[in-house]
Write a protein that holds these residues in place. Structure first.
Motif, PDB file in Angstrom:
ATOM      1  N   GLY A  65       0.814  -1.210   0.000  1.00 27.31           N
ATOM      2  CA  GLY A  65       0.000   0.000   0.000  1.00 27.31           C
ATOM      3  C   GLY A  65       0.847   1.259   0.000  1.00 27.31           C
ATOM      4  O   GLY A  65       1.872   1.347  -0.675  1.00 27.31           O
ATOM      5  N   THR A  66       0.429   2.221   0.809  1.00 22.77           N
ATOM      6  CA  THR A  66       1.014   3.561   0.772  1.00 22.77           C
ATOM      7  C   THR A  66       1.714   3.882   2.084  1.00 22.77           C
ATOM      8  O   THR A  66       1.525   3.215   3.095  1.00 22.77           O
ATOM      9  CB  THR A  66      -0.087   4.599   0.506  1.00 22.77           C
ATOM     10  OG1 THR A  66      -1.133   4.458   1.487  1.00 22.77           O
ATOM     11  CG2 THR A  66      -0.679   4.395  -0.878  1.00 22.77           C
ATOM     12  N   ASN A 325       4.721 -11.775   7.375  1.00 22.03           N
ATOM     13  CA  ASN A 325       4.118 -10.538   6.908  1.00 22.03           C
ATOM     14  C   ASN A 325       3.253  -9.872   7.973  1.00 22.03           C
ATOM     15  O   ASN A 325       2.914 -10.472   8.995  1.00 22.03           O
ATOM     16  CB  ASN A 325       3.278 -10.819   5.664  1.00 22.03           C
ATOM     17  CG  ASN A 325       4.079 -11.489   4.566  1.00 22.03           C
ATOM     18  OD1 ASN A 325       5.234 -11.136   4.329  1.00 22.03           O
ATOM     19  ND2 ASN A 325       3.484 -12.465   3.897  1.00 22.03           N
ATOM     20  N   THR A 326       2.884  -8.648   7.691  1.00 21.38           N
ATOM     21  CA  THR A 326       1.892  -7.937   8.485  1.00 21.38           C
ATOM     22  C   THR A 326       0.739  -7.585   7.560  1.00 21.38           C
ATOM     23  O   THR A 326       0.957  -6.944   6.521  1.00 21.38           O
ATOM     24  CB  THR A 326       2.472  -6.653   9.106  1.00 21.38           C
ATOM     25  OG1 THR A 326       3.552  -7.000   9.968  1.00 21.38           O
ATOM     26  CG2 THR A 326       1.413  -5.900   9.892  1.00 21.38           C
ATOM     27  N   GLU A 327      -0.462  -8.017   7.936  1.00 19.29           N
ATOM     28  CA  GLU A 327      -1.645  -7.741   7.111  1.00 19.29           C
ATOM     29  C   GLU A 327      -2.532  -6.760   7.863  1.00 19.29           C
ATOM     30  O   GLU A 327      -3.352  -7.144   8.704  1.00 19.29           O
ATOM     31  CB  GLU A 327      -2.369  -9.049   6.779  1.00 19.29           C
ATOM     32  CG  GLU A 327      -1.468 -10.011   5.999  1.00 19.29           C
ATOM     33  CD  GLU A 327      -2.208 -11.155   5.347  1.00 19.29           C
ATOM     34  OE1 GLU A 327      -3.095 -11.742   5.993  1.00 19.29           O
ATOM     35  OE2 GLU A 327      -1.907 -11.466   4.172  1.00 19.29           O
ATOM     36  N   GLY A 328      -2.346  -5.487   7.571  1.00 20.40           N
ATOM     37  CA  GLY A 328      -3.107  -4.452   8.255  1.00 20.40           C
ATOM     38  C   GLY A 328      -2.389  -3.126   8.195  1.00 20.40           C
ATOM     39  O   GLY A 328      -1.270  -3.008   7.667  1.00 20.40           O
ATOM     40  N   ASP A 344      -1.781  -5.046   1.970  1.00 17.41           N
ATOM     41  CA  ASP A 344      -2.749  -3.940   1.894  1.00 17.41           C
ATOM     42  C   ASP A 344      -4.133  -4.378   2.373  1.00 17.41           C
ATOM     43  O   ASP A 344      -5.058  -4.557   1.588  1.00 17.41           O
ATOM     44  CB  ASP A 344      -2.820  -3.425   0.449  1.00 17.41           C
ATOM     45  CG  ASP A 344      -3.629  -2.143   0.337  1.00 17.41           C
ATOM     46  OD1 ASP A 344      -3.526  -1.302   1.247  1.00 17.41           O
ATOM     47  OD2 ASP A 344      -4.375  -1.988  -0.652  1.00 17.41           O
ATOM     48  N   TYR A 345      -4.250  -4.521   3.713  1.00 17.51           N
ATOM     49  CA  TYR A 345      -5.538  -4.799   4.341  1.00 17.51           C
ATOM     50  C   TYR A 345      -5.773  -3.762   5.430  1.00 17.51           C
ATOM     51  O   TYR A 345      -5.675  -4.054   6.619  1.00 17.51           O
ATOM     52  CB  TYR A 345      -5.575  -6.214   4.916  1.00 17.51           C
ATOM     53  CG  TYR A 345      -5.545  -7.298   3.865  1.00 17.51           C
ATOM     54  CD1 TYR A 345      -6.693  -7.603   3.132  1.00 17.51           C
ATOM     55  CD2 TYR A 345      -4.377  -8.000   3.590  1.00 17.51           C
ATOM     56  CE1 TYR A 345      -6.670  -8.590   2.157  1.00 17.51           C
ATOM     57  CE2 TYR A 345      -4.342  -8.991   2.616  1.00 17.51           C
ATOM     58  CZ  TYR A 345      -5.501  -9.282   1.906  1.00 17.51           C
ATOM     59  OH  TYR A 345      -5.478 -10.266   0.929  1.00 17.51           O
TER      60      TYR A 345
END
Length: 429
Positions: A65-66, A325-328, A344-345
């Motif tokens: 994501g950003t 990973n990190t999902e959030g 990207d959650y």
């Protein structure tokens, strides 16, 4: 002693007993009973998946994501916006801004011969362009995708590469986010969410309650209640000892999970080996928030599993050393991303709690049952202790309940004294 003196002594002693009992059971951090929310904890990110108040260092490997950095940015080989360039549009622009650096790009502390790629046609905004060059034409003076460089050389490195042509003036110097205001909001949200009382219990796969302290390697099952914010209050040692966190029920927008992590037991410096999250994945991670209200340093330790949920640590220096990973979303004071990917959650709902009686808190048992003898002097009879009940994390909710019971116990004591005095007066008359 005359009758009036005896009555005054009885009342004074009773009042003192009530005050002492109330003070005893109310010691500690008491949670306000005021309702909380609804709160969108990431609203002030303005849609950025990762936001820091201070500096950020990106070593590995990517953020789908950003990113918005309130300080300076250093990097190694890294990709940003591999899935989405977000939804932050500067005035008059048709491309979203995927990277914001409110300070400057720290080329001297970045890895030589590397590049940070901003994908999905995302733009960049830089607050300070000292010792920085922005070019949208190559060394042959041919228009090209925009690069942010340490020297006036289109092929210089380390560099930031866009995959689109962004006009040089629009890159900066410009400040598009008030980071100080945003983090004031984040910290206020974090503190307020931490007052939510526990509403869920942890159990083992056989359905038996798990008591604190939680043994290392525990498989904990968490049952969620639909159509409400589910709250788990837990200290860092217990959280770190969970190796599997199983979800029979999946969180969603109307049934999110708020995990308030009390890190005071480790001096607010917490190295977390993340558990396996069973029964959920990225889509459900959008409705889980790990709130670290007092943490000053938070590390995802090597060897952990993928974190399903948002890391909300607005006062902490956050370091990711885990190759999982990190999902959030991630909200932190600073960031060192040296581990796996950030998926990207983003957090995608609101949180609220009415702070009524906690549904899974231990039943408070008064420590003493005051009685009154015929002379008017209160006596104390010890009460039995309670039995072990399901873990509810921190004791703040039960402290509030215990305090309420103390007040009720005191009220009963005063009523008993008044009734005794009335009987004596009728007998004397």
């Amino acid at each position: 002693m005359n009758r009036n003196a005896k009555v005054m002594t009885t009342r004074a002693t009773a009042t003192a007993a009530v005050a002492a009992t109330t003070a005893f059971v109310m010691m500690g951090n008491v949670v306000s009973a005021a309702p909380v929310g609804p709160i969108d904890p990431v609203q002030a990110t303005q849609g950025f998946l990762v936001m820091t108040e201070g500096n950020a260092t990106l070593i590995g490997t990517e953020n789908e994501g950003t990113l918005a950095v309130g300080g300076n940015l250093a990097f190694s080989q890294y990709q940003l916006a591999t899935v989405s360039a977000g939804n932050f549009f500067a005035p008059g622009e048709n491309n979203p801004t995927a990277l914001v650096v409110d300070g400057q790009v720290d080329f001297p502390n970045s890895t030589p011969n590397t590049r940070l790629q901003v994908l999905q046609n995302g733009y960049a905004k830089i607050g300070n362009l000292n010792d920085t060059f922005v070019r949208d034409f190559d060394n042959n003076n041919v228009p090209a995708n925009t690069r942010i460089l340490p020297a006036n050389d289109y092929d210089a490195s380390p560099r930031i590469e866009l995959v689109t042509n962004q006009s040089v003036p629009s890159v900066g110097p410009v400040s598009v986010i008030d980071f100080a205001e945003a983090f004031q909001t984040f910290r206020s949200n974090s503190t307020e969410l931490a007052t939510c009382q526990n509403t869920v219990a942890l159990r083992d796969p056989n359905g038996d309650p798990i008591s604190s302290p939680i043994p290392p390697g525990t498989n904990a099952v968490i049952d969620l209640t639909p159509n409400t914010t589910n709250v788990l209050n837990i200290n860092s040692a217990d959280l770190d000892n969970i190796s599997i966190l199983t979800f029979p029920d999946q969180p969603n927008a109307s049934s999110p999970l708020l995990v308030n992590v009390d890190t005071t037991d480790v001096g607010d410096i917490f190295d977390w080996t993340a558990p396996n999250f069973a029964g959920i994945g990225g889509p459900e991670a959008r409705f889980i928030l790990f709130n670290f209200p007092t943490a000053t340093a938070l590390t995802l330790a090597p060897g952990g599993a993928t974190v399903e949920g948002t890391i909300y640590a607005p006062s902490a220096d956050f370091t990711d050393l885990d190759q999982s990973n990190t999902e959030g979303s991630i909200v932190a004071r600073t960031l060192e991303h040296r581990g796996g990917e950030i998926h990207d959650y983003p957090f995608s709902t609101t949180l609220a709690c009415d702070n009524g009686s906690p549904t899974a808190s231990p039943t408070a048992t008064p420590t003493a049952s005051p009685t009154v003898d015929p002379t008017g002097t209160p006596t104390v009879t010890p009460s039995p202790t309670g039995t072990d009940l399901p873990i509810t994390g921190s004791s703040s909710g039960s402290m509030l309940l215990t305090g309420s019971l103390a007040v009720l116990t005191g009220t009963a004591l005063l009523l008993t004294i008044g009734l005794t005095h009335r009987r004596r007066r009728n007998a004397e008359s």
